[in-house]
Design a protein around this motif. Structure first.
Motif, short mmCIF file in Angstrom:
data_model
loop_
_atom_site.label_atom_id
_atom_site.label_comp_id
_atom_site.label_asym_id
_atom_site.label_seq_id
_atom_site.Cartn_x
_atom_site.Cartn_y
_atom_site.Cartn_z
N ALA A 1 -20.20 6.93 -39.04
CA ALA A 1 -21.27 6.04 -39.48
C ALA A 1 -21.40 6.08 -41.00
N LEU B 1 -17.30 11.48 -27.87
CA LEU B 1 -18.31 10.75 -28.64
C LEU B 1 -17.77 10.40 -30.02
N ILE C 1 -21.46 11.61 -34.60
CA ILE C 1 -21.49 10.17 -34.87
C ILE C 1 -21.50 9.90 -36.36
N THR D 1 -26.29 4.53 -35.68
CA THR D 1 -26.50 5.74 -34.87
C THR D 1 -27.54 5.56 -33.77
N VAL E 1 -17.91 1.85 -34.59
CA VAL E 1 -18.13 1.59 -36.02
C VAL E 1 -17.09 0.59 -36.51
N SER F 1 -17.53 6.67 -31.21
CA SER F 1 -18.30 6.20 -32.37
C SER F 1 -17.37 5.61 -33.41
N PHE G 1 -26.52 5.38 -30.02
CA PHE G 1 -26.02 6.63 -29.45
C PHE G 1 -27.17 7.60 -29.21
#
Lengths: 811, 222
Positions: free
Chosen positions: A796, A704, A792, A737, A712, A708, A740
């Motif tokens: 982010a 993940l 995440i 976010t 991003v 991510s 996800f």
């Protein structure tokens, strides 16, 4: 060509370091988990396979059906083994073990060697026939393997014991005394190699059964069942047919008449209630979960399946990371694909190239994985409680690992290589490729899958832990805290009473009781049958425990009487009195039990009290009927203490012990510790399960994190423009976010029903179990969400805080 | 004659309207020619080049390449044809970043049946010819634009194609570098290689033997 593939694969690995790290590290964890669990599974399923001729060796098991309750057992009468050998030509050999602690010398003893003074406590005693040595293929270090147990009063000891007491000296011919009984010498006639860690037997002392008889007529009586019975069938025997024939013959020819002459009411229906089976020797470890009184160290095939599936899932989760990251990063490779196509590569050549790459990654991951598993081996060893080793030298280890790595590489690389090789060169070279978004549907579902598995594992871990804590801390009908069990007090013989009185005088001691029967698995048990007065031969007998206790037992154990009174020491009539538990009262249909009389094999006892049900098996089963009789069973003395200064009490008790028994060490255990030992196996499984659940979640999170990061990165430009147009950091964070989190929520809603169902099934095994509350699922959900969000967020936040000018300038 | 296009149409449907990318293209290329295709942005230059290079489809018309009717050929057959006879040069060079100069030039040979020693000789020949022997172990990112394009051309030439298709080969270069590349093309053409280039620059077009002007997918003059 292949060299070229690997070269470019290697350079790609180096170029995308974090991507490669996550791929390889994640996969390595999966591989390490798989290797460890495979070694564990192989060990557990290899039990007794080392016994020569193991495919023809069987253990007899039996089934006794009572009011539609099915009891499975492994105890047979003393003469079963010899009868089976005599009556059936299919049987080549038969043998018996008698490890029931109820009988003198089986279980544990205080030992003393001839010419020495010290007594030592040892466990692992069993009675055995010489034929058991032959059947189990026991190897001897010293002594004659064919005759070691053929003479009365002989004993074979394990190499471990021999080394402990005799170093490298040959102890054959030495004399041993048990429990201070100097008139009863045993001769050591052999030293056997220790039973292997994958043998279902784990004894250190084999006492011969030659000329042994436990009570008159015991060796020829059919209804006294105490022996584990093993038989060897001639190879080629139809086992199913023989099993049926053997059962029928034994029941009709021997058991029915025996029950009839014992005056047992239902003897004519015995063939409906007794079934006999043959359990292959190699099945004993994994397929004995249904058998009561089986050793708690047996594993369960269910556990093996669960572990296998968990390991596989970790590997799949890691492979999914690979698929996801490869397709997400596809834009980076798109140009190369397009170009290669333009300069002449065919699609299959490209597929070959990408497969070569994933195989390379897989190979590296396997090498790291092997190293990792070797590194984690000591930890896993202590977790599993088994002396597992890396099978470096075992034939096939390296080739199998190699093949597995290629297989995993191909499996994980298949989709990405088809996906990547499918790019249209013209689109790629024009830069028209919508970078990596094409397969985002598939990626999303794979992430959902990963997290579904992770959440199921989190829920599973939470519930397994809750259930274990429930068992260890719930009210079991007795107080296990602050009770010290002093062992081997039988060495004191009649002085045990005096010892008890001395202990009672010590400060900090509130009560002392002498009894071998404790509500702890592994202490003494028996089986008697009871019936109401005057109903002998009419009513069904109620099988129940008959425990011999003293008048301080109930207080020391913190049990409570719900009716009637306790035994009174001075009252002689209490020898004909009995205290029953609630389960016994219920089984005997006694509404007002006090004053009623019950019969044990024709002898009558007056019920003077009813004790509240307490657990004396593991919490997997409900409380069975039980009776207390007044008397002395002297091996264990339990001391209830009422002070926080435990060490002072212990040392004063030890001083007392030394005064009574100068030649033997003071041996004690806290009851709560021995209680939790009952659940060692379950606890071990719990910790293994927890560890692998954490690994699975870790690998899923790694994926993940990378995904991510990539997403991003993809949206950096979009976010920069939004920022220039006035978006706040929060809105950008939310934007990045929310997709996800939506996936995690989907995973939650898929996982919860599955987890509920699975854990409900698991809990069915326990008579005493927790109720699954919604809060477990809420906690699991929150854990999953939090872990995912934190994962995440890292990227982010980074993106939300970035200076848009930097991004937009480079466009 | 190396190739011939006859009444080639290519269109896309956009909101019920048919927008023509190529509109009735008719032209022939003979061996040894150096053709420049010119026209404003969106006039269909690159599309035409891609159609010639068989990287892109067309909707109607006939295309004959070395006596093979391309419009009737299956995708696979077509791919074999362009891999064998056509070399591509791109505006953005399109070198594989993970490969060295040497390996980039070698790549097309990997997909043809050449032994490793043959490949070595052929690549060495190219490096020699373009004077980049000293750079053979560098990666594209370590080269200037002009040098990268040299490698791109070397890669296009290494398997001795009959036709070079160049899509704005000097578009990303400064004028000096651009001129060098054009000189090179001229020299190649003199050696007998057929070249078709797409260009914006009148100067570059003058290196060619013939110029085709496109507008809205239509050949304006020939």
């Amino acid at each position: 060509m292949i060299r070229n593939y690997f070269k470019i694969a290697w350079r790609n690995l180096l170029k995308n370091k974090s991507f490669s790290f996550i791929n390889i590290f994640g996969l390595s964890i999966g591989v390490a988990a798989c290797i460890l669990i495979t070694i564990y599974i192989l060990h557990e399923s290899s039990y007794d396979s080392g016994v020569p001729n193991s495919e023809n060796v069987y253990r007899m098991t039996g089934q006794y059906i009572e009011d539609s309750r099915v009891n499975n057992g492994i105890h047979f009468s003393a003469n079963t083994a010899s009868t089976v050998l005599k009556d059936f030509e299919e049987v080549e050999n038969s043998g018996r073990l008698m490890a029931n602690q109820l009988f003198y010398r089986a279980g544990s003893n205080e030992i003393r060697f001839d010419g020495e003074d010290m007594q030592h406590h040892e466990e692992g005693f069993t009675y055995a026939d010489q034929s058991m040595i032959d059947i189990m293929g026991v190897n001897m270090v010293y002594g004659d393997v064919t005759t070691a147990l053929t003479k009365p009063k002989t004993m074979v000891i394990s190499q471990r014991i021999a080394t402990k007491y005799f170093k490298s000296e040959n102890p054959v011919g030495r004399i041993m005394y048990l429990n201070g009984n100097n008139e009863d010498p045993f001769e050591i006639t052999g030293v056997m190699e220790d039973f292997a860690s994958n043998s279902h037997l784990d004894y250190d002392f084999l006492i011969t059964l030659k000329d042994v008889e436990f009570g008159e007529g015991e060796q020829t009586r059919w209804i006294q069942n105490n022996y584990f019975t093993y038989i060897v069938l001639k190879s080629g025997t139809n086992v199913a047919a023989f099993e049926k024939k053997m059962g029928t013959t034994l029941i009709e020819k021997y058991i029915k008449p025996a029950f009839q002459s014992a005056g047992f009411a239902g003897w004519e229906q015995m063939h409906e209630r007794i079934k006999m089976y043959l359990q292959p020797l190699t099945d004993i470890n994994l397929h004995s979960a249904h058998i009561s009184f089986e050793s708690s160290s047996r594993n369960d095939i269910k556990i093996i399946w669960i572990f296998g599936i968990v390991a596989l899932f970790i590997l799949i989760i890691a492979s999914i990371n690979f698929v996801n990251l490869s397709t997400a990063k596809s834009a980076n490779r798109a140009k190369e694909v397009g170009l290669r196509k333009v300069v002449g590569s065919t699609r299959s050549q490209l597929i070959g190239q990408f497969l070569a790459e994933s195989i390379l990654i897989s190979l590296i991951a396997f090498i790291v994985g092997i190293a990792l598993s070797a590194l984690l081996m000591p930890l896993f060893r202590s977790m599993s409680g088994i002396d597992l080793i890396m099978p470096w030298s075992s034939f096939g280890f390296i080739p199998i690992i190699l093949m597995a790595s290629i297989f995993v590489g191909i499996l994980a690389g298949l989709y990405p290589s088809f996906y990547l090789s499918n790019f249209n060169p013209i689109n790629v070279l024009k830069g028209k490729l919508s970078s990596g978004s094409k397969s985002s549907g598939l990626r999303s579902s794979l992430v959902v899958f990963q997290f579904t598995i992770s959440i199921i594992l989190i829920v599973g871990t939470l519930i397994v832990n809750q259930q274990m804590n429930f068992i260890l801390n719930s009210k079991v009908g007795f107080e296990k805290d602050q009770v010290v069990q002093i062992y081997s007090t039988n060495i004191l013989n009649e002085r045990v009473e005096t010892f008890k009185e001395e202990l009672e005088k010590l400060p900090g001691v509130s009560s002392v009781s002498v009894s071998d029967y404790l509500p702890i698995e592994g202490t003494k048990r028996n089986g008697n049958s009871f019936v109401n007065e005057g109903k002998d031969g009419i009513d069904e007998n109620i099988p129940g425990q008959a425990w011999v206790i003293d008048e301080d037992y109930i207080e020391t154990m913190g049990m409570s009487l719900v009716d009637g009174r306790n035994f009174i020491a001075s009252r002689a009539s209490d020898e004909q009195a009995v205290i029953i538990n609630q389960a016994m009262a219920k089984e005997l249909n006694l509404i007002e039990p006090i004053g009623k009389r019950i019969s044990r094999y024709g002898e009558l006892y007056e019920v003077i009290g009813v004790v509240e049900d307490f657990n004396f098996d593991t919490m997997k089963t409900s409380v069975r009927p039980l009776c207390f009789f007044s008397g002395i069973s002297p091996s264990i003395t339990s001391v209830k203490i009422n002070t926080s200064n435990v060490s002072a009490v212990l040392s004063s008790m030890e001083a007392k012990w030394k005064a009574f028994v100068p030649n033997m060490a003071f041996r004690y255990e806290f009851m709560d510790a021995s209680f939790s030992k009952m659940y060692d196996n379950v606890n071990r499984i719990k910790s293994i399960f927890t560890a692998f659940a954490i690994l699975a979640i870790l690998v899923a999170c790694l994926g993940l994190l990378a995904l991510s990061a990539y997403m991003v990165e993809q949206r950096n430009k979009e976010m920069s423009i939004r920022k220039v147009l006035g978006a706040s950091v929060q809105t950008i964070f939310k934007l990045l976010t929310k997709n996800f989190l939506a996936l995690i929520i989907i995973a939650l809603s898929v996982a919860i029903p599955i987890a509920y169902y699975l854990m409900q099934t698991w809990l069915q095994d326990y008579e005493y179990r927790i109720d699954m509350s919604w809060s477990v699922f809420a906690v699991a959900g929150i854990i999953a969400m939090t872990i995912a969000l934190v994962t995440i967020s890292y990227h982010a936040v980074k993106s939300a805080l970035i200076n848009p000018a930097k991004i937009l300038r480079s466009e | 004659m190396i190739l011939q296009l006859k009444n080639i149409f290519k269109w896309v449907n956009s909101g019920g309207n048919r927008v023509f990318l190529l509109n009735d293209i008719d032209f022939t290329v003979n061996e040894g020619e150096f053709i420049s295709i010119m026209g404003p942005s969106g006039s269909g230059k690159t599309t035409l080049l891609n159609v010639i290079g068989m990287l892109d489809d067309f909707n109607e018309g006939e295309y004959t390449f070395l006596d093979e009717p391309v419009h009737t050929l299956k995708e696979k057959h077509r791919a074999r044809l362009y891999k064998e006879y056509i070399g591509f040069v791109f505006q953005a060079y399109h070198l594989i970043d993970e490969l060295t100069v040497y390996e980039n030039i070698e790549t097309p040979l990997l997909y043809k049946k050449h032994s490793s020693s043959e490949r070595k000789a052929m690549v060495a020949d190219m490096l020699d010819r373009f004077n980049i022997v000293g750079k053979k172990d560098l990666f594209p990112s370590q080269l200037s634009g002009g040098q990268q394009q040299l490698v791109g051309i070397a890669r296009a030439l290494v398997s001795s194609p009959k036709l070079i298709l160049a899509d704005e080969p000097t578009g990303n270069l400064n004028s000096t570098q651009g001129e060098e590349i054009m000189q090179l093309f001229k020299k190649l053409n003199d050696e007998g290689v057929t070249i078709i280039q797409v260009t914006h620059s009148e100067t570059n077009a003058t290196y060619g033997s013939r110029t085709i002007h496109l507008k809205d997918g239509l050949i304006v003059n020939n």
